[in-house]
Motif scaffolding. Structure first.
Motif, PDB file in Angstrom:
ATOM      1  N   GLN A 117       0.761   4.214  -2.864  1.00 44.20           N
ATOM      2  CA  GLN A 117       0.641   5.650  -2.603  1.00 44.20           C
ATOM      3  C   GLN A 117       1.759   6.436  -3.297  1.00 44.20           C
ATOM      4  OE1 GLN A 117      -1.949   7.278  -0.859  1.00 44.20           O
ATOM      5  NE2 GLN A 117      -0.928   8.990  -1.883  1.00 44.20           N
ATOM      6  N   LYS A 118       2.960   5.893  -3.267  1.00 41.39           N
ATOM      7  CA  LYS A 118       4.087   6.568  -3.932  1.00 41.39           C
ATOM      8  C   LYS A 118       3.866   6.643  -5.445  1.00 41.39           C
ATOM      9  CE  LYS A 118       7.752   5.600  -0.578  1.00 41.39           C
ATOM     10  NZ  LYS A 118       9.068   4.936  -0.341  1.00 41.39           N
ATOM     11  N   PRO A 165      -1.852   3.532  -9.629  1.00 38.26           N
ATOM     12  CA  PRO A 165      -1.078   2.540  -8.866  1.00 38.26           C
ATOM     13  C   PRO A 165      -1.362   1.100  -9.264  1.00 38.26           C
ATOM     14  CG  PRO A 165      -1.952   4.226  -7.417  1.00 38.26           C
ATOM     15  CD  PRO A 165      -2.612   4.436  -8.741  1.00 38.26           C
ATOM     16  N   ILE A 179       0.835  -1.207   0.000  1.00 35.07           N
ATOM     17  CA  ILE A 179       0.000   0.000   0.000  1.00 35.07           C
ATOM     18  C   ILE A 179       0.866   1.253   0.000  1.00 35.07           C
ATOM     19  CG2 ILE A 179      -1.654   1.321   1.374  1.00 35.07           C
ATOM     20  CD1 ILE A 179      -2.856  -1.069  -0.136  1.00 35.07           C
ATOM     21  N   GLU A 180       1.987   1.208   0.705  1.00 35.85           N
ATOM     22  CA  GLU A 180       2.922   2.334   0.700  1.00 35.85           C
ATOM     23  C   GLU A 180       3.452   2.574  -0.710  1.00 35.85           C
ATOM     24  OE1 GLU A 180       7.255   3.556   2.667  1.00 35.85           O
ATOM     25  OE2 GLU A 180       6.087   1.901   3.526  1.00 35.85           O
ATOM     26  N   GLN A 195      -9.040   2.418  -3.521  1.00 39.86           N
ATOM     27  CA  GLN A 195      -8.724   3.814  -3.843  1.00 39.86           C
ATOM     28  C   GLN A 195      -7.528   3.929  -4.782  1.00 39.86           C
ATOM     29  OE1 GLN A 195      -6.596   6.177  -0.682  1.00 39.86           O
ATOM     30  NE2 GLN A 195      -7.072   4.345   0.556  1.00 39.86           N
ATOM     31  N   TYR A 196      -6.795   2.829  -4.940  1.00 39.25           N
ATOM     32  CA  TYR A 196      -5.619   2.858  -5.812  1.00 39.25           C
ATOM     33  C   TYR A 196      -5.872   2.214  -7.173  1.00 39.25           C
ATOM     34  CZ  TYR A 196      -3.381   4.103  -1.428  1.00 39.25           C
ATOM     35  OH  TYR A 196      -3.048   4.741  -0.259  1.00 39.25           O
ATOM     36  N   LYS A 234       0.967   6.733  -6.906  1.00 40.76           N
ATOM     37  CA  LYS A 234      -0.104   7.722  -7.093  1.00 40.76           C
ATOM     38  C   LYS A 234       0.457   9.133  -7.021  1.00 40.76           C
ATOM     39  CE  LYS A 234      -4.813   8.654  -5.430  1.00 40.76           C
ATOM     40  NZ  LYS A 234      -5.850   8.216  -4.445  1.00 40.76           N
ATOM     41  N   ASP A 235       1.347   9.367  -6.052  1.00 35.21           N
ATOM     42  CA  ASP A 235       1.967  10.687  -5.894  1.00 35.21           C
ATOM     43  C   ASP A 235       2.838  11.047  -7.093  1.00 35.21           C
ATOM     44  OD1 ASP A 235       0.740  10.870  -3.431  1.00 35.21           O
ATOM     45  OD2 ASP A 235       2.518  10.269  -2.297  1.00 35.21           O
TER      46      ASP A 235
END
Length: 499
Positions: A205-206, A214, A201-202, A289-290, A208-209
């Motif tokens: 998020q990276k 993702p 999950i980390e 969400q990803y 996505k950023d």
């Protein structure tokens, strides 16, 4: 005795005269030759080789399998034994029905393809030969090394029947993996591939950023979409229930059977009464969400997530080991690879265990699983022929031959000790040595049940229904299916439920 000899001679003369009148000498069959000979078998071995057969039926973009034919020709030169490959059944013909029908008439070929689970539970006892008596024998094609030192020990142990019999010789492993865009990982600053769910999950998020989608996910109402959710839930259920795995094997089989699952449903272990069972669903919703924005759209005949990945805009997606060759043939303009699926950890849930459940999605249930029918199911079988069949299987399971057969198609991981997979699947090699342990959680006992639960899951993910409403549907469908199976199979579960 003299009268018998005269009668035999007269019979031979009559047969000879009849054959001359018909224009040919009547040849003896290989079976007759074998029965008359007390020496080594020198006839033909018939094999249903399935996916690795040189005469398999090809779909679009599938590669032909040629290695097995080459090895058969080399084997015949070396031993004098011919290998005849039975043409695989068309897709619309049920294989297990064919096996049962042929077995009932003693007409099965000398070697068939069989999943270990079917061999242990779905076929009538006496259909297949227990090959465990040969496992300690030397393999003459690998310096007489004991056969069981070449075959994967974990798989042999995990695929035995309840009485300890080994019916299937395994040579490959179908794995599932997370395929990822190496360049996207580098740009997002992800320095190592995730092992646990929190790391996964980390990484999402990276990505996505960094401007990537993702993860490509298919939540469409299609067979692929339904199948993928069972992959994901299996990953979590197997980890969460790892400490209870032996207790969930109520009936004593190596794996958790449908009957075991029904018992677990009836005892309230699988269902909303159990916090552990319920804890999975919010985690999956958080994961959504990803996903790409159109994750409920069509899946392009099961290839939607792969096609999204190939655009280079997606960081990761789930697929089987078979996908590596499809991705490779598409020649994406970015570097890619795969890693074994991440397993839950304590950061994600209090119910997570230390068990690595990566191997729960997949297993030794691919294409190189061969069994030997008994005399009861194959009336041409004799002791001499059985030994020859085992010898051919030993020939196929040398490290070099196993690697050559499996890697030609590049869809699975070879399992014979010393055999290496193709480069794209090396990350999955370790899965073959992990315990064959899966917990399905009671949601897919039958397709109708799974479809209903899946539709409720879709509504939950989309925010149309609550977790409690989803759980109510799941409970209802599992209870209904459990009751139907109890009735259909005349199961008396009182010894498990009256405790």
């Amino acid at each position: 005795m003299k009268g018998f000899k005269k009668l035999s001679m007269l019979s031979l003369i009559i047969v000879f005269m009849i054959s001359m009148l018909s224009g040919c000498i009547v040849p003896s069959t290989s079976q007759e030759n074998e029965e008359q000979s007390e020496g080594e078998f020198k006839g033909t071995i018939k094999m249903y080789a399935g996916t690795y057969s040189p005469n398999r039926i090809l779909n679009a973009n599938q590669k032909p399998a040629t290695v097995m034919k080459k090895l058969a020709e080399e084997y015949e030169k070396e031993t004098g034994i011919k290998i005849e490959f039975i043409k695989p059944l068309p897709a619309d013909q049920d294989y297990m029905t064919w096996v049962r029908t042929k077995a009932s008439g003693g007409q099965l070929p000398d070697i068939i393809w069989s999943q270990w689970y079917d061999a242990n539970t779905a076929l009538a006892k006496g259909t297949l030969t227990d090959l465990s008596k040969y496992l300690d024998d030397p393999n003459p094609y690998v310096d007489n090394k004991p056969w069981n030192e070449l075959l994967n020990k974990q798989i042999i142990s995990d695929t035995k029947s309840a009485d300890g019999s080994t019916y299937v010789i395994n040579g490959d492993y179908v794995g599932t993996a997370t395929y990822y865009n190496v360049e996207a990982f580098e740009k997002a600053g992800i320095e190592k591939t995730p092992e646990t769910w929190s790391e996964f999950i980390e990484a999402a998020q990276k990505l996505k950023d960094a401007g990537y989608i993702p993860f490509a996910w298919n939540l469409a109402s299609t067979p692929t979409g339904t199948d993928r959710i069972t992959w994901l839930t299996r990953l979590f259920f197997t980890n969460f229930f790892a400490d209870e795995y032996d207790e969930l094997r109520f009936t004593g089989n190596e794996g958790i059977t449908n009957q075991d699952q029904v018992i677990a449903i009836k005892k309230g272990i699988f269902g909303s009464e159990n916090e552990k069972w319920m804890a999975i669903w919010p985690i999956l919703k958080d994961f959504s969400q990803y996903w790409q924005p159109d994750f409920t759209g069509g899946d392009s005949n099961g290839q939607g997530t792969m096609l999204a990945f190939l655009t280079g805009e997606v960081g990761m997606y789930f697929d089987g080991s078979w996908a590596s060759q499809q991705i490779k043939s598409a020649e994406p303009d970015f570097e890619w690879s795969s890693f074994k699926n991440p397993y839950p950890d304590k950061v994600i849930s209090e119910f997570a265990t230390d068990f690595d459940s990566s191997a729960s999605i997949g297993g030794p249930s691919a294409s190189f699983q061969y069994a030997v029918p008994t005399k009861q199911a194959n009336n041409s079988l004799t002791p001499a022929k059985e030994k020859a069949i085992v010898d051919w299987l030993m020939y196929l399971t040398t490290p070099d031959h196993n690697e050559e057969i499996v890697n030609e198609l590049g869809e699975n991981v070879p399992t014979v000790a010393g055999a290496e997979p193709i480069e794209e699947l090396k990350a999955l090699s370790d899965l073959t040595n992990q315990p064959l342990q899966s917990v399905f959680g009671g949601i897919n006992l039958e397709n109708k049940e799974l479809d209903a639960i899946y539709r409720a899951f879709q509504s939950y993910i989309l925010g149309e229904t609550s977790l409690e409403e989803f759980a109510k549907v799941a409970d209802t469908e599992m209870e209904k299916t459990a009751d139907a199976l109890i009735q259909q199979n005349n199961w008396d579960l009182s010894e498990y439920l009256d405790e």
